[in-house]
Design an enzyme around this catalytic site. Structure first.
Site, PDB file in Angstrom:
ATOM      1  N   GLU A  21       1.382  -0.879   0.357  1.00 54.97           N
ATOM      2  CA  GLU A  21       0.283  -0.260   0.267  1.00 54.97           C
ATOM      3  C   GLU A  21       0.496   1.209   0.188  1.00 54.97           C
ATOM      4  OE1 GLU A  21      -3.289   0.731  -0.145  1.00 54.97           O
ATOM      5  OE2 GLU A  21      -3.349  -1.738  -0.143  1.00 54.97           O
ATOM      6  N   SER A  81      18.904  -8.164  -8.418  1.00 58.37           N
ATOM      7  CA  SER A  81      17.854  -8.604  -9.666  1.00 58.37           C
ATOM      8  C   SER A  81      18.213  -9.188 -10.391  1.00 58.37           C
ATOM      9  CB  SER A  81      17.490  -7.244  -9.853  1.00 58.37           C
ATOM     10  OG  SER A  81      17.475  -6.083  -9.628  1.00 58.37           O
ATOM     11  N   HIS A  84       3.496 -10.041  -9.553  1.00 58.41           N
ATOM     12  CA  HIS A  84       4.538 -10.085  -9.851  1.00 58.41           C
ATOM     13  C   HIS A  84       5.629  -9.179  -8.696  1.00 58.41           C
ATOM     14  CE1 HIS A  84       8.833 -10.744 -10.942  1.00 58.41           C
ATOM     15  NE2 HIS A  84       8.940  -9.199 -10.798  1.00 58.41           N
ATOM     16  N   SER A  85       4.853  -8.210  -9.268  1.00 57.24           N
ATOM     17  CA  SER A  85       5.762  -6.864  -8.810  1.00 57.24           C
ATOM     18  C   SER A  85       4.859  -5.526  -8.323  1.00 57.24           C
ATOM     19  CB  SER A  85       6.702  -6.343  -8.463  1.00 57.24           C
ATOM     20  OG  SER A  85       6.644  -5.156 -10.167  1.00 57.24           O
TER      21      SER A  85
END
Lengths: 502, 362
Positions: A179, A265, A394-395
């Site tokens: 959020e 990443s 996923h993100s």
């Protein structure tokens, strides 16, 4: 708890040649034709039966090599008592996979550089898949009841409660940080929703000295080890208290204190590194192993192959945990590989493997604990495929409703929820109440909101941290660039974000 | 120490051995013993010393166990054991990744890539992992103990895949160091420095010189500092900058130029990243001319970086454009190698080293 090294089908082929045909055939030619035809029938029958077995006739009379061929070929002989090499890493030790053959030729063996191998005059292709998928190890059913009393490592009340609390904390943390990103307070976030059991139960099964090399969806492991909500928030905000010094995107946590390598990443790069870490621990004779995580998508990377192969050859204590959550961003596993998931790949590298229900905290705990013990005491790698589902996107840069059904997501979120499942078991034992639940959720939520507010207010990193740690010592070119940049920022501060102390 | 040695212990055949009037050739200096060694033996000696002085160091790669395809790792497995010196599977990304893991745990991992032409599968591990390991973790972790050795450069018959000079790719990566020795004595000292440097280093060894170059190499443990260029030949009319095997070629060009009365200052860069700008800058401010030479193709080669930097710093002192004498913009060819290479006559014919009438552009 016993280890099953091969859990594929135990079906046996029917008698290859219907003997009555052979007996009844009168002419030699007729017999030969039938022979040939029924052999073709047999080959296709065998293929269709989906045998995953490697058809070797076992010859118990030949002694197993004491040294692996690696040692023989390099002509250096070490005293076996000082060598770390095992007696045998050969496939021979897996009885389930050996088929008896009727042909006499098969009783003989051939010598090749890799050792002795039986031969057969029957041309048999190993089928591309087994008739039955490797079953998934689970302890709790969907209603949180233990299925069978054997084959799992019991978990005490204290441990169970802690595990549940951490799973719930992870859920709250994910929700609130997600959020916060939506509100524009942090630039990026990725959740582990649906994978709380893998995160927490695996961490609970390890020792603090085990070195963890994560992919990026395992913050629960760091949470378990004691990383605070404030520390998570600091990294997400990249403030002055962030151990990573604000250099990487949110969720790229790392903590040397907690033996948790910094997230990067690129996918799967940590796997061969884990083999190196495991080898280092082996050389130091530590009671510890490397534990590394990867998703289903990551197993397609070359580094997966490199990591498993190196760990196996170097006999390094590494536990590879694959979170098979069905999706690599928008790529479903049906577009990722054609094998029966990832567990079957272990054997290709000579690595013991298991498939586990990743949404069953007790199963994950038992499997990881056992794998860890094997890795350390036997000094070998182990592969765990934890089946689960990525409930979240996923993100924050992804909207998964664009490529999958909302129903599917809802089903996994509600009916196959790992946190609820474990909660039921903990509650059934009388170890957790609704009061505990609401207290935990509200206090965690409050703590998180405070952590975010505090992290937001923290000073930014000083500008010099842009230039530090590229090397151990700042090089001349970096010193010059820093001087130049500082002068420019002082001259035109309006062109730069504020708060970065020069 | 190292510069003292370089002035007094030098065999004639190699660049930097003739120092004009300052030339001395002695076979022993003080109490240190030297031995005539070729490049692979010097490297081998450095590796022996590295493993001897740090029990937490490892040497591994394809075929290093029996001594390596270029003999650089001879005797190491026998002496230090197969737990510290071992063959790896044929997988460069695995070799470097495994090395990063070992180094991250505080060990020294000296990995060998069989030939620089095969380093590319490891490029992700080098660029995205090794180079950023310390920075991205806020210095909580580092893999400074990693050294990647790879034979590079022309060998006379290597073709596309046994001759490449890939140094430019790596010079573009903040976080690693790139080192290239020119001779056996340099190689031993630079390799020991690279291994002991707390940063990941890519160390390219000129394979042509493995057997061809022979030099007096001190037998003891010594280090030559990184990021310090060396003026191996002093002059006043033009500065020449190069590295590795190319310096031998450039020295010949210098000798030819001197016959026509041009005094050449020859600099061995040694470390390409981070490179010693100050030494080159001071030299060009003195001479007013610069010629850079490397085997790698000219376009995007490291010579471009040197040229741009020197232009920025020495523009008003330059009497001529910066010259680059490099390989052609082709894959490294087999039968055409003598035409591809930046030979001494190409250097001599370049605009900086010759009169305008003889100028060619390469």
């Amino acid at each position: 708890m016993h280890i099953r090294q091969g859990t594929t089908c135990t079906c046996r082929p029917s008698n290859p040649l219907p003997t009555n045909i052979v007996k009844d055939a009168t002419s030699f030619l007729h017999m030969a034709m039938l022979f040939a035809r029924s052999r073709n029938l047999v080959s296709s029958l065998r293929q269709n039966l989906g045998l995953s077995a490697i058809l070797i006739k076992r010859n118990h009379s030949s002694p197993r090599p004491v040294f692996t061929n690696y040692q023989l070929s390099s002509r250096v002989f070490l005293d076996p008592s000082t060598s770390f090499r095992h007696e045998s890493t050969a496939v021979e030790t897996q009885p389930d996979l050996v088929q008896q053959s009727d042909h006499e030729d098969d009783a003989q063996e051939l010598d090749f550089p890799g050792g002795k191998v039986g031969y057969t005059s029957e041309m048999k292709f190993i089928p591309e898949s087994s008739s039955r998928r490797i079953p998934c190890y689970r302890v709790l059913n969907e209603h949180g009841k233990i299925i069978s009393d054997r084959d799992f490592i019991p978990v005490s009340e204290k441990l169970a409660v802690r595990m549940y609390e951490q799973m719930a904390t992870l859920q709250v943390m994910d929700h609130i940080f997600y959020e916060a990103q939506r509100q524009g307070r942090i630039s990026f976030y990725l959740t582990s929703v649906g994978e709380e059991a893998i995160n927490i139960a695996s961490a609970a099964a390890l020792s603090p000295e085990d070195v963890v090399l994560p992919q990026y969806r395992e913050p629960g492991v760091l949470l378990w080890r004691g990383f605070t909500l404030e520390e998570f928030a600091n990294q997400c905000f990249g403030n002055k208290a962030d151990y990573g010094k604000g250099r990487q995107m949110p969720i790229h946590y790392g903590s040397n204190q907690h033996n948790y390598f910094t997230v990067s990443s690129p996918i799967a790069t940590q796997l061969p590194q884990a083999a190196g870490v495991g080898y280092a621990l082996k050389m130091e004779k530590k009671n510890a192993c490397a534990v590394t995580f990867i998703g289903d998508g990551g197993t397609s990377e070359g580094d997966f192959h490199a990591g498993l192969n190196f760990a196996a050859v170097m006999e390094a204590p590494v536990v590879f945990i694959c979170r098979n959550n069905g999706w690599a961003i928008s790529t479903h596993i049906s577009e990722q590989f054609r094998s029966d998931g990832i567990v079957v790949k272990g054997q290709a590298y000579g690595i013991r493997s298991i498939r586990v229900d990743g949404n069953d905290a007790l199963a994950v705990y038992s499997a990881v604990r056992s794998a860890r013990e094997m890795a350390v005491t036997e000094q070998r790698p182990v592969l765990i495929e934890a089946m689960t589902y990525r409930v979240g996107h996923h993100s924050t840069s992804d909207d998964s409703t664009k490529y999958r059904e909302a129903d599917e997501i809802q089903y996994w979120k509600m009916s196959r929820n790992p946190v609820n499942r474990f909660k039921k078991w903990v509650e059934d034992n009388g170890w957790w109440s609704e009061e505990d639940e609401s207290k935990l959720r509200s206090s965690t939520r409050k703590q998180l909101l405070q952590a975010i507010q505090a992290a937001e207010k923290w000073e930014k990193q000083p500008l010099t941290e842009l230039f530090n740690d590229v090397y151990d010592v700042k090089t001349k070119n970096l010193e010059e660039q820093e001087v130049g940049l500082k002068a420019l920022v002082e001259k035109q501060p309006q062109d730069y974000p504020t708060g970065f102390h020069i | 120490m190292a510069s003292l040695l370089s002035r007094f212990c030098r065999k004639l055949a190699l660049p930097g051995s003739a120092h004009g009037s300052r030339m001395t050739s002695t076979t022993a200096c003080g109490s240190e013993t030297v031995k005539s060694l070729n490049l692979y033996s010097a490297i081998n000696q450095a590796l022996h010393i590295a493993l001897e002085t740090d029990p937490r160091s490892y040497v591994f790669g394809e075929d290093v166990g029996f001594g390596g395809v270029f003999r650089c790792t001879t005797g190491l497995a026998e002496r230090f054991g197969k737990n510290r010196v071992f063959n790896t599977p044929l997988c460069e990304q695995g070799i470097v990744g495994f090395g990063i893991g070992l180094a991250a745990m505080g060990n020294r991992a000296v990995v060998e890539i069989q030939v620089a032409d095969y380093i590319y599968p490891a490029f992700d591990q080098i660029v995205n992992e090794a180079a950023k390991f310390r920075y991205r973790s806020g210095n909580q972790f580092n893999c400074g103990g990693l050294t990647i050795r790879a034979p590079y450069g022309a060998v006379g018959h290597g073709g596309h895949y046994h001759s490449q000079s890939p140094e430019a790719f790596f010079c573009h990566v903040p976080g690693i160091k790139v080192v290239i020795p020119r001779s056996p004595r340099e190689a031993k000292g630079l390799l020991l420095s690279s291994i002991r440097d707390p940063n990941p280093v890519v160390f390219f060894e000129p394979k042509w010189l493995y057997r061809q170059a022979v030099e007096e190499v001190p037998e003891h443990d010594y280090m030559i500092p990184l990021s310090q260029a060396e003026i191996i030949r002093e002059g006043s009319d033009i500065t020449l900058v190069g590295w590795g095997a190319q310096l031998t070629v450039m020295e010949q060009a210098c000798l030819d130029a001197e016959k026509e009365g041009i005094s050449c200052e020859l600099i061995d860069l040694k470390t390409l990243l981070p490179w010693d700008k100050e030494t080159v800058e001071a030299s060009v401010k003195k001479t007013g001319r610069l010629l850079i030479s490397h085997e790698a193709p000219i376009t995007g080669g490291f010579g471009a970086e040197i040229s741009a930097t020197i232009l920025e710093r020495c523009f008003l002192k330059l009497e001529a454009p910066v010259s680059r004498v490099c390989g052609l913009d082709t894959p490294f060819p087999l039968v055409f190698e003598p035409f591809y290479m930046p030979t001494k006559n190409k250097a001599s014919s370049s605009s900086s080293l010759s009169s305008p009438s003889k100028t060619h552009i390469f």
